[in-house]
Design a protein around this motif. Sequence first.
Motif, PDB file in Angstrom:
ATOM      1  N   UNK A 121       0.841  -1.193   0.000  1.00 52.57           N
ATOM      2  CA  UNK A 121       0.000   0.000   0.000  1.00 52.57           C
ATOM      3  C   UNK A 121       0.879   1.248   0.000  1.00 52.57           C
ATOM      4  N   UNK A 122       1.630   1.474  -1.057  1.00 54.20           N
ATOM      5  CA  UNK A 122       2.591   2.584  -1.076  1.00 54.20           C
ATOM      6  C   UNK A 122       1.943   3.954  -0.969  1.00 54.20           C
ATOM      7  N   UNK A 123       0.695   4.050  -1.382  1.00 56.09           N
ATOM      8  CA  UNK A 123       0.028   5.358  -1.326  1.00 56.09           C
ATOM      9  C   UNK A 123      -0.216   5.819   0.107  1.00 56.09           C
ATOM     10  N   UNK A 124      -0.154   4.886   1.047  1.00 56.58           N
ATOM     11  CA  UNK A 124      -0.347   5.243   2.453  1.00 56.58           C
ATOM     12  C   UNK A 124       0.963   5.262   3.250  1.00 56.58           C
ATOM     13  N   UNK A 125       2.043   4.859   2.624  1.00 59.64           N
ATOM     14  CA  UNK A 125       3.326   4.746   3.331  1.00 59.64           C
ATOM     15  C   UNK A 125       3.989   6.109   3.480  1.00 59.64           C
ATOM     16  N   UNK A 126       4.735   6.254   4.547  1.00 60.51           N
ATOM     17  CA  UNK A 126       5.539   7.458   4.747  1.00 60.51           C
ATOM     18  C   UNK A 126       6.952   7.209   4.199  1.00 60.51           C
ATOM     19  N   UNK A 127       7.762   8.255   4.143  1.00 58.57           N
ATOM     20  CA  UNK A 127       9.068   8.175   3.495  1.00 58.57           C
ATOM     21  C   UNK A 127      10.185   8.551   4.464  1.00 58.57           C
ATOM     22  N   UNK A 128      11.355   7.999   4.176  1.00 58.95           N
ATOM     23  CA  UNK A 128      12.588   8.353   4.867  1.00 58.95           C
ATOM     24  C   UNK A 128      13.508   8.989   3.834  1.00 58.95           C
ATOM     25  N   UNK A 129      14.053  10.158   4.141  1.00 59.43           N
ATOM     26  CA  UNK A 129      14.830  10.894   3.142  1.00 59.43           C
ATOM     27  C   UNK A 129      16.163  11.374   3.721  1.00 59.43           C
ATOM     28  N   UNK A 130      17.007  11.845   2.834  1.00 63.69           N
ATOM     29  CA  UNK A 130      18.294  12.400   3.244  1.00 63.69           C
ATOM     30  C   UNK A 130      18.092  13.743   3.941  1.00 63.69           C
TER      31      UNK A 130
END
Length: 283
Positions: free
Chosen positions: A171-180
């Motif tokens: 469910x990528x549309x609901x996932x949060x992200x980790x970024x630089x």
Amino acid sequence: MLGSLDDLRYLEAFERLGSATAAGRDLGVAASTVYRRIAALEQAVGFVCLERSRGITAAGRELAALARTTGASLAGIARRARDRREEVRGTITVTTIDGFGPLLVAPIAALAAAFPLLRVDVHISDAGLSVRKGQAEIGLGLLADPPNTLVGRKLFPVHFGVFGTRALAAEPEHARWLVLGAPLHTTWLGQWEREHVPRDRIAFATPSRRLLVDLTAAGVGLNLMPARLAAEHPELVELKQFRAATAALTRPAWILTHPDLRKDARVSAVMKTLARHLAQPEG
């Protein structure tokens, strides 16, 4: 067929000194041992080397000469290996990026075993020491085109992708992200994240690539990462819908040094060891 070079020593000593007694004294064994080892040698090579009444045969003399030549060659090889081992001493500094840390374990272990007098200092930072300025002897990093003031070799292509746990990838549309995080948010990878990651879905930011990988594996969020690092975590899967967007991020990994250091024994040993463990054919 000759089974052991050691038996040749007994024949060579007998031929050189003229008797089993003298050969035994030289080798620190009994005369009977000399005869026994020469007999074993004869059985191995399939011809007579020593006749009790006549002494060393013509074939035996040739084999004794071969033993001397072989012994000298082996001694020379051992001496040169020892010299190389001893001249690789002191401290050498390698600068690289955070993501390469796990890849360095095997080559550094090999260096520690092969060169006990060598110390390797690894400086890990995306904006770290400079090989061009002489702050480090060897640089290992991602470069589309290395500067022409340095020399080295291409090791392997680094492909990037968006990865997450299977649950988040479902469910990528609901996932949060980790970024630089700063200061790496302004790099070419940070630029990709600014263009493709919604700001309101960012859960965490850090300049540590290793921390990003670990947090992704823990299921905290999706992350843009090198596929080679993701492969270390079987719980991670690639979100293939991002492949077209990440294809242009591929960069070759290079190992580089200054031209003046190419003949330095430390630099040569470390670069060869790193290349042997890291280099991969492209494709």
